[in-house]
Design a protein around this motif. Structure first.
Motif, mmCIF file in Angstrom:
data_model
loop_
_atom_site.group_PDB
_atom_site.id
_atom_site.type_symbol
_atom_site.label_atom_id
_atom_site.label_comp_id
_atom_site.label_asym_id
_atom_site.label_seq_id
_atom_site.Cartn_x
_atom_site.Cartn_y
_atom_site.Cartn_z
ATOM 1 N N PHE A 118 0.819 -1.215 0.000
ATOM 2 C CA PHE A 118 0.000 0.000 0.000
ATOM 3 C C PHE A 118 0.858 1.274 0.000
ATOM 4 N N ALA A 119 2.141 1.138 -0.174
ATOM 5 C CA ALA A 119 3.043 2.294 -0.133
ATOM 6 C C ALA A 119 2.655 3.299 -1.216
ATOM 7 N N GLY A 120 2.631 4.573 -0.840
ATOM 8 C CA GLY A 120 2.372 5.637 -1.816
ATOM 9 C C GLY A 120 0.914 5.786 -2.203
ATOM 10 N N ILE A 121 0.033 5.094 -1.503
ATOM 11 C CA ILE A 121 -1.400 5.131 -1.838
ATOM 12 C C ILE A 121 -2.125 5.880 -0.719
ATOM 13 N N PRO A 122 -3.124 6.720 -1.032
ATOM 14 C CA PRO A 122 -3.828 7.442 0.040
ATOM 15 C C PRO A 122 -4.391 6.473 1.091
ATOM 16 N N GLU A 123 -4.411 6.964 2.332
ATOM 17 C CA GLU A 123 -4.807 6.100 3.441
ATOM 18 C C GLU A 123 -6.260 5.650 3.326
ATOM 19 N N LYS A 124 -7.098 6.573 2.796
ATOM 20 C CA LYS A 124 -8.513 6.194 2.598
ATOM 21 C C LYS A 124 -8.762 6.032 1.110
#
Ligand code: XMP
Length: 514
Positions: A118-124
């Motif tokens: 999930f690196a570099g992806i918005p948290e939501k």
């Protein structure tokens, strides 16, 4: 150097090929294998990563597809998706339950962006969920890396062992950064260099075809459509004159189309193969004389094709392989795609012609989506005009002429359609409709041209936008463009004195005009 690859293990999910396709979009070669594939075989392939797909079962069901624990102990990174994620937990000692409610559709998920996937992806994120069962307890060593309102464990991982489980579907476009998640897995976790390109597919297919065919003979029915053309190009590059293509011109093709196919694949074209063009126009017109019922026309056209092809096949004699331009969506729709459930039967797959004397079928495009087939076509040097051809039905203009089909009506619709296509190309539209063509109504009416009374046909113009061709809306074509098309058709096509634009959507209409 051995080709780096990721393998997808198929547990019967609807999106299995989509997973493979997304991996290929990350420039990593990918193949799909059934969950029944032996571990030894998987080890031999030396994959850089393994992805387990979704599937319709519950992982604790007695007959449910499963995989042995050893798969997770090979030291190869594994990503489980949906059923694959549950199975990973189940096999490694976690707990999967069937809750009161499942989770379907677009769902907000909260991600732990410290996770490598999930690196570099918005948290939501919005993700695509489609599950009934869910993970209730992770297996020992795993930590939770995502949750939704109804699913406390939407993802989990044991980064030390490179094992990743995701409950939702990153391969589906509705998952906003799904492609990035798969990219993170294959490129960063698995460490793939990402050097694979469509030209590698073409090269590898050529090698594979050579190995399979040896010095055998191959027969292909070439329709001039995208799929059979790309299959012909690929086979020709692989085995040259061992390939014979039979192209049946049924006289219901669009203007000049028969000659275009011949110019590409015929003796003066760019491919080395035996090309047989059968000019069967008169035969078809004779069979269609007096027939007005649309289904009957379709039947006659289909049966006549079999007859013509059979005659040619007999002249050629026994062949080793019958090639088909089957592509992946045809396979899925026929329920032949690995473990996928049957969706609907399809006319292009399944029914092998028993009138051709062949030993085996060969389908070099079986794993590709349409746009990938097009890329391969361009790679092979097939002209863009052919590669980006819009869908054209097998029965051709026979189902774009209401009422009886005659040579005269075919000429009218061919000419009107050519003008329409030319003007759409000239108009520089922001969006080219997904499918557009001229058809011939069976209506004749009084008009006046010059000082003469006319009693001529009305042409119908159709243009639709559609995602999947199952439903469609009529396209908004600027009025000036329609007027130009109308003027040209009236002036240039003898036998037409009116032009209509068909506004009907599908349903209630169909896209074709029969
Ligand atoms: P309809 O008219 O059913 O068409 O809305 C949906 C899509 O399918 C194409 N079509 C065919 N394609 N053989 C084909 O290969 C056929 O018999 C056939 N009938 C319809 C049509 O052009 C449209 O894209």
């Amino acid at each position: 150097m051995e080709q780096e690859k990721v393998i997808v293990i198929d547990f019967g999910g609807q999106y299995n090929q989509l997973v493979a396709r997304r991996v290929r979009e990350c420039n990593v070669y990918c193949e799909i294998y059934s969950y029944r594939t032996e571990l030894e075989q998987i080890k031999k392939m030396k994959p850089k990563g393994i992805i387990l797909t979704g599937g319709p079962n519950s992982c604790y069901g007695a007959d449910s597809p499963t995989y042995s624990r050893e798969l997770f102990e090979l030291g190869i990174p594994v990503l489980g998706l949906c059923y694959g994620a549950q199975l990973m937990m189940h096999v490694l000692g976690g707990k999967v339950i069937t809750p009161e409610v499942g989770e379907y559709g677009k769902t907000e998920v909260v991600l732990d962006t410290d996770s490598a996937v999930f690196a570099g992806i918005p948290e939501k994120e919005i993700c695509w969920m489609s599950h009934f069962d869910r993970i209730a307890e992770t297996a020992p060593g795993f930590r939770v890396t995502a949750h939704t309102a109804d699913c406390p464990i939407a993802a989990a991982e044991d980064a030390g062992r490179n094992l990743y489980a995701i409950q939702f579907h990153p391969e589906v476009l509705h998952t906003e950064h799904g492609k990035e998640m798969l990219y993170n897995f294959v490129r960063n976790v698995c460490g793939c260099a990402g050097t694979w390109r469509m030209d590698s597919f073409v090269e590898e297919s050529i090698q594979a075809i050579r190995e399979k065919v040896g010095d055998g003979k191959v027969l292909l029915a070439l329709s001039g459509g995208v799929d059979s053309s790309v299959a012909a190009g690929l086979l020709s590059r692989a085995i040259g004159k061992q390939l014979t293509c039979v192209f049946v011109d049924h006289g219901l093709l669009r203007k000049d189309e028969g000659d275009e196919v011949e110019s590409v694949f015929g003796p003066n074209g760019q491919f080395d193969l035996n090309f047989i063009r059968v000019n069967a126009q008169e035969r078809y017109y004779a069979k269609l004389a007096g027939v007005t019922e649309p289904e009957q026309k379709r039947k006659i056209i289909g049966e006549e094709f079999i007859r013509v092809f059979e005659e040619e096949a007999k002249k050629i004699g026994a062949v080793d392989f019958l090639a088909q331009g089957t592509i992946y969506p045809d396979v899925v729709e026929s329920g032949l795609g690995g473990e996928s459930a049957v969706i609907k039967s399809h006319h292009n797959v399944g029914g092998l012609p028993d009138y051709v004397d062949f030993k085996e079928i060969i389908e070099p495009l079986r794993n590709l989506f349409k746009d990938e087939v097009r890329k391969a076509g361009l790679e092979l040097g097939i002209p863009e005009k052919l590669v980006f051809r819009q869908p054209f039905p097998g029965p051709g203009l026979g189902i774009r002429i209401i009422g009886e089909v005659t040579a005269e009506k075919v000429r009218i619709v061919q000419e009107a359609d050519a003008i329409y296509r030319e003007e759409i190309a000239n108009a520089g539209l922001e969006k080219i409709p997904d499918q557009y063509f001229a058809a011939l109504t069976n209506m004749r009416s009084v008009g006046v041209m010059g000082d003469e009374r006319t009693y001529d046909y009305a042409v119908a113009l159709r243009a639709v936008n559609t995602v999947d061709f199952m439903t469609a809306e009529s396209a908004e074509i600027p009025f000036e463009v329609l007027q130009t098309v109308m003027n040209r058709i009236i002036n240039e096509v003898k036998g037409v004195n009116r032009v209509f634009y068909d506004l009907t959507s599908k349903p209630p209409g169909t896209i074709e005009f029969e």
